[in-house]
Scaffold this motif. Structure first.
Motif, PDB file in Angstrom:
ATOM      1  N   LEU A 247     -15.310  23.869 -74.836  1.00 18.80           N
ATOM      2  CA  LEU A 247     -14.019  23.520 -75.401  1.00 18.80           C
ATOM      3  C   LEU A 247     -12.930  23.756 -74.357  1.00 18.80           C
ATOM      4  O   LEU A 247     -13.026  24.698 -73.560  1.00 18.80           O
ATOM      5  N   SER A 248     -11.911  22.927 -74.373  1.00 22.64           N
ATOM      6  CA  SER A 248     -10.826  23.089 -73.412  1.00 22.64           C
ATOM      7  C   SER A 248      -9.517  22.643 -74.025  1.00 22.64           C
ATOM      8  O   SER A 248      -9.478  21.767 -74.907  1.00 22.64           O
ATOM      9  N   ILE A 249      -8.415  23.258 -73.543  1.00 18.89           N
ATOM     10  CA  ILE A 249      -7.083  22.915 -74.023  1.00 18.89           C
ATOM     11  C   ILE A 249      -6.081  23.333 -72.964  1.00 18.89           C
ATOM     12  O   ILE A 249      -6.292  24.324 -72.254  1.00 18.89           O
ATOM     13  N   ARG A 250      -4.986  22.563 -72.853  1.00 19.98           N
ATOM     14  CA  ARG A 250      -3.899  22.900 -71.944  1.00 19.98           C
ATOM     15  C   ARG A 250      -2.649  23.217 -72.758  1.00 19.98           C
ATOM     16  O   ARG A 250      -2.454  22.690 -73.851  1.00 19.98           O
ATOM     17  N   GLY A 251      -1.820  24.073 -72.175  1.00 17.65           N
ATOM     18  CA  GLY A 251      -0.649  24.547 -72.902  1.00 17.65           C
ATOM     19  C   GLY A 251       0.370  23.482 -73.239  1.00 17.65           C
ATOM     20  O   GLY A 251       1.156  23.649 -74.160  1.00 17.65           O
ATOM     21  N   ASN A 252       0.401  22.379 -72.492  1.00 13.74           N
ATOM     22  CA  ASN A 252       1.393  21.352 -72.779  1.00 13.74           C
ATOM     23  C   ASN A 252       0.835  20.217 -73.621  1.00 13.74           C
ATOM     24  O   ASN A 252       1.454  19.181 -73.757  1.00 13.74           O
ATOM     25  N   GLU A 253      -0.362  20.428 -74.199  1.00 17.38           N
ATOM     26  CA  GLU A 253      -0.959  19.397 -75.050  1.00 17.38           C
ATOM     27  C   GLU A 253      -0.755  19.766 -76.509  1.00 17.38           C
ATOM     28  O   GLU A 253      -0.826  20.919 -76.895  1.00 17.38           O
ATOM     29  N   GLN A 254      -0.501  18.786 -77.330  1.00 14.73           N
ATOM     30  CA  GLN A 254      -0.310  18.978 -78.748  1.00 14.73           C
ATOM     31  C   GLN A 254      -1.364  18.192 -79.505  1.00 14.73           C
ATOM     32  O   GLN A 254      -1.783  17.118 -79.055  1.00 14.73           O
ATOM     33  N   PRO A 255      -1.807  18.698 -80.666  1.00 15.83           N
ATOM     34  CA  PRO A 255      -2.801  17.939 -81.433  1.00 15.83           C
ATOM     35  C   PRO A 255      -2.231  16.616 -81.901  1.00 15.83           C
ATOM     36  O   PRO A 255      -1.051  16.502 -82.218  1.00 15.83           O
TER      37      PRO A 255
END
Length: 259
Positions: A247-255
């Motif tokens: 799983l991965s996510i970046r701080g400037n991404e929104q669902p």
């Protein structure tokens, strides 16, 4: 009570203490066995390889081991990175990890990693522009789907909380997830299937929550994570009924929002 309702926190809090650092005893304590016999060091090497490859570990990384148990995997990861923090809900397992595995670069803390208050205490929690590298190996089976969703939602909010500077990002390796589409490959005889059904009815199913890859991918996407489903190497003793996920996510991404 179903297999999704077993008190796994209570189960792992009641394990017998280790008398020494003996590897076979440590493997048996945390259920890394095949037909009741502890797996060999070569299997631990395959586990280490899966984690290190998925997270692209580097010697400068600071890593969090969610559900670290007695530290036998954490110890091997620590040999490849700057530091490892192991978190586990079992007082006995954390005590054994501290007694036999802890070093200056490998520390263990008692705590439920689904408790959002712990997040501020983990490596990199107060830094901006860092990539968190976390893993949970043979752990999320002990969470209900709601618990996992709540945890991922909390983590996503934390990653996105940066207001200034470069954003954080997170890579979370979920290792060795029981695959419900292959449950009969584990309970592979009538006797074993009946054993499963008896345990299920008694609230003592021996594995925990079984997932399909599609279910996990959907849950991750719902809370804003990218999710890559990864097969296990066939040499790994659990490859016939488990899979990995990154799983991965970046701080400037929104669902994404539905129209």
């Amino acid at each position: 009570m179903s297999n999704r309702e077993r008190d796994w926190r209570g189960y792992w809090s009641e394990v017998e203490p280790l008398a020494s650092s003996d590897l076979e005893d440590a493997l048996k304590q945390v259920g890394k066995t095949r037909m009741g016999v502890p797996v060999g060091p070569e299997q631990l090497d395959l586990i280490l390889e899966a984690i290190a490859d998925a997270l692209a570990l580097e010697t400068t990384d600071h890593v969090v081991d969610l559900g670290c148990g007695n530290g036998i995997v954490s110890e091997r990861i620590a040999s490849q990175v700057e530091s490892v923090l192991g978190v586990d809900v079992s007082p006995q397992l954390v005590n054994d990890a501290q007694s036999f595995r802890a070093t200056e670069s490998l520390q263990f803390v008692l705590g439920d990693f689904t408790d959002k208050r712990l997040l501020s205490e983990w490596p990199g929690a107060r830094e901006t522009g860092v990539t968190w590298k976390w893993y949970a190996y043979e752990v999320i089976q002990h969470l209900s789907p709601l618990e996992l969703k709540t945890f991922l939602t909390t983590v996503a909010a934390k990653v996105r909380s940066e207001k200034t500077g470069p954003p954080k990002s997170l890579q979370l390796f979920l290792g060795s997830i029981p695959d419900r589409t292959r449950i009969h490959d584990f309970y592979d005889t009538p006797e074993r299937w009946n054993f499963y059904k008896r345990n299920l009815a008694a609230g003592k199913e021996q594995i925990g929550t079984w997932w399909t890859p599609e279910e996990l991918h959907s849950l991750a996407a719902e809370v804003g994570f990218g999710c890559q489903i990864l097969p296990q190497k066939t040499a790994l003793y659990t490859s016939h009924y488990r899979f990995h996920a990154l799983l991965s996510i970046r701080g400037n991404e929104q669902p994404e929002q539905d129209d």
